[in-house]
Design a protein around this motif. Structure first.
Motif, PDB file in Angstrom:
ATOM      1  N   ALA A 138     -93.503  17.026 -80.251  1.00  0.00           N
ATOM      2  CA  ALA A 138     -92.784  16.249 -79.205  1.00  0.00           C
ATOM      3  C   ALA A 138     -92.310  14.805 -79.882  1.00  0.00           C
ATOM      4  O   ALA A 138     -92.696  14.502 -80.661  1.00  0.00           O
ATOM      5  N   ASP A 139     -90.980  14.729 -79.304  1.00  0.00           N
ATOM      6  CA  ASP A 139     -90.227  13.674 -79.755  1.00  0.00           C
ATOM      7  C   ASP A 139     -90.183  12.551 -78.680  1.00  0.00           C
ATOM      8  O   ASP A 139     -89.833  13.016 -77.696  1.00  0.00           O
ATOM      9  N   PRO A 140     -90.501  11.431 -78.934  1.00  0.00           N
ATOM     10  CA  PRO A 140     -90.828  10.215 -78.132  1.00  0.00           C
ATOM     11  C   PRO A 140     -89.351   9.928 -77.237  1.00  0.00           C
ATOM     12  O   PRO A 140     -89.255   9.492 -76.309  1.00  0.00           O
ATOM     13  N   GLN A 141     -88.260  10.425 -78.007  1.00  0.00           N
ATOM     14  CA  GLN A 141     -86.840  10.028 -77.667  1.00  0.00           C
ATOM     15  C   GLN A 141     -86.407  11.206 -76.883  1.00  0.00           C
ATOM     16  O   GLN A 141     -85.225  11.184 -76.209  1.00  0.00           O
ATOM     17  N   GLY A 142     -87.184  12.301 -76.526  1.00  0.00           N
ATOM     18  CA  GLY A 142     -86.788  13.222 -75.718  1.00  0.00           C
ATOM     19  C   GLY A 142     -85.838  14.482 -76.658  1.00  0.00           C
ATOM     20  O   GLY A 142     -85.445  15.358 -76.031  1.00  0.00           O
ATOM     21  N   ARG A 143     -85.697  14.247 -77.978  1.00  0.00           N
ATOM     22  CA  ARG A 143     -84.897  15.012 -78.458  1.00  0.00           C
ATOM     23  C   ARG A 143     -85.826  16.377 -78.880  1.00  0.00           C
ATOM     24  O   ARG A 143     -87.097  16.527 -78.894  1.00  0.00           O
ATOM     25  N   ARG A 159     -90.155   9.671 -85.704  1.00  0.00           N
ATOM     26  CA  ARG A 159     -91.432   9.625 -85.306  1.00  0.00           C
ATOM     27  C   ARG A 159     -91.614  10.839 -84.162  1.00  0.00           C
ATOM     28  O   ARG A 159     -90.859  11.254 -83.405  1.00  0.00           O
ATOM     29  N   ALA A 160     -92.651  11.735 -84.228  1.00  0.00           N
ATOM     30  CA  ALA A 160     -93.107  12.719 -83.448  1.00  0.00           C
ATOM     31  C   ALA A 160     -94.509  12.998 -83.043  1.00  0.00           C
ATOM     32  O   ALA A 160     -95.350  11.973 -83.654  1.00  0.00           O
ATOM     33  N   LEU A 161     -94.879  13.353 -82.062  1.00  0.00           N
ATOM     34  CA  LEU A 161     -96.004  13.351 -81.338  1.00  0.00           C
ATOM     35  C   LEU A 161     -96.474  14.761 -81.576  1.00  0.00           C
ATOM     36  O   LEU A 161     -96.052  15.747 -81.350  1.00  0.00           O
ATOM     37  N   GLY A 164    -100.467  14.287 -79.037  1.00  0.00           N
ATOM     38  CA  GLY A 164    -100.486  12.833 -78.410  1.00  0.00           C
ATOM     39  C   GLY A 164    -100.864  12.135 -79.491  1.00  0.00           C
ATOM     40  O   GLY A 164    -100.753  10.735 -79.210  1.00  0.00           O
ATOM     41  N   SER A 166     -99.015   9.960 -82.840  1.00  0.00           N
ATOM     42  CA  SER A 166     -97.912   9.592 -83.415  1.00  0.00           C
ATOM     43  C   SER A 166     -97.937   9.998 -84.799  1.00  0.00           C
ATOM     44  O   SER A 166     -98.877   9.816 -85.664  1.00  0.00           O
ATOM     45  N   ARG A 168     -95.397  10.155 -88.448  1.00  0.00           N
ATOM     46  CA  ARG A 168     -94.035   9.747 -89.249  1.00  0.00           C
ATOM     47  C   ARG A 168     -93.447  10.989 -90.075  1.00  0.00           C
ATOM     48  O   ARG A 168     -94.149  11.497 -90.364  1.00  0.00           O
TER      49      ARG A 168
END
Length: 170
Positions: A138-143, A159-161, A164, A166, A168
């Motif tokens: 998942a991408d915190p910026q919604g990408r 950064r990706a999740l 849950g 994080s 790098r």
């Protein structure tokens, strides 16, 4: 390490090391040199588990399997760890069966492999798990995960999740 291995090391401390007989392939299979000089996959699950429980690195960063009192150095096809998704597809396991608790970084290699840095060390993600793993990012910026990886391919750090946590991405 197994208690029996530790006891044998104390009993016979000066057994010479072995080189060139054991390797870890890129898919996490233990390979042993046969009588013809070719490497073949170790198929016996008990032997594979024993190797995995007694697999470690020395002070110089060389990986080995402690076979009783004898240290058998391992040739690595890629990295000392091969990670894969667990059977539920929710977590990661090392080729030894150890649970990966905290991946901290993911690197995209030039050949398209994903390298994961975790508490155990650097490892390659098993190639057949790559699509399912990317879907779980998942991408915190919604990408989308694909967009995130495109950004990384252009040299950007992101950064990706994953579950849950994080990670790098470089």
């Amino acid at each position: 390490m197994d208690a029996i291995v530790l006891r044998s090391m104390l009993k016979w401390p000066d057994v010479p090391a072995v080189y060139g007989w054991l390797k870890l392939d890129r898919r996490g299979s233990w390979m042993i040199k046969n009588v013809s000089g070719r490497f073949e996959r170790i198929a016996n699950p008990a032997v594979r588990d024993f190797i995995g429980r007694n697999y470690a690195a020395d002070a110089q960063g060389r990986w080995y399997f402690q076979n009783g009192p004898q240290r058998v150095f391992v040739s690595l096809d890629y990295t000392p760890w091969v990670y894969r998704l667990d059977d539920a597809g929710e977590g990661l396991l090392a080729h030894t069966g150890a649970v990966v608790r905290s991946p901290v970084a993911m690197l995209v290699a030039a050949a398209g492999a994903l390298l994961l840095e975790a508490e155990m060390g650097i490892g390659v993600l098993l190639d057949r798990d790559l699509p399912a793993f990317v879907e779980r990012l998942a991408d915190p910026q919604g990408r989308t995960p694909e967009r995130l990886l495109e950004d990384v391919a252009r040299g950007e750090e992101a950064r990706a999740l994953l579950r849950g946590v994080s990670i790098r991405v470089t």
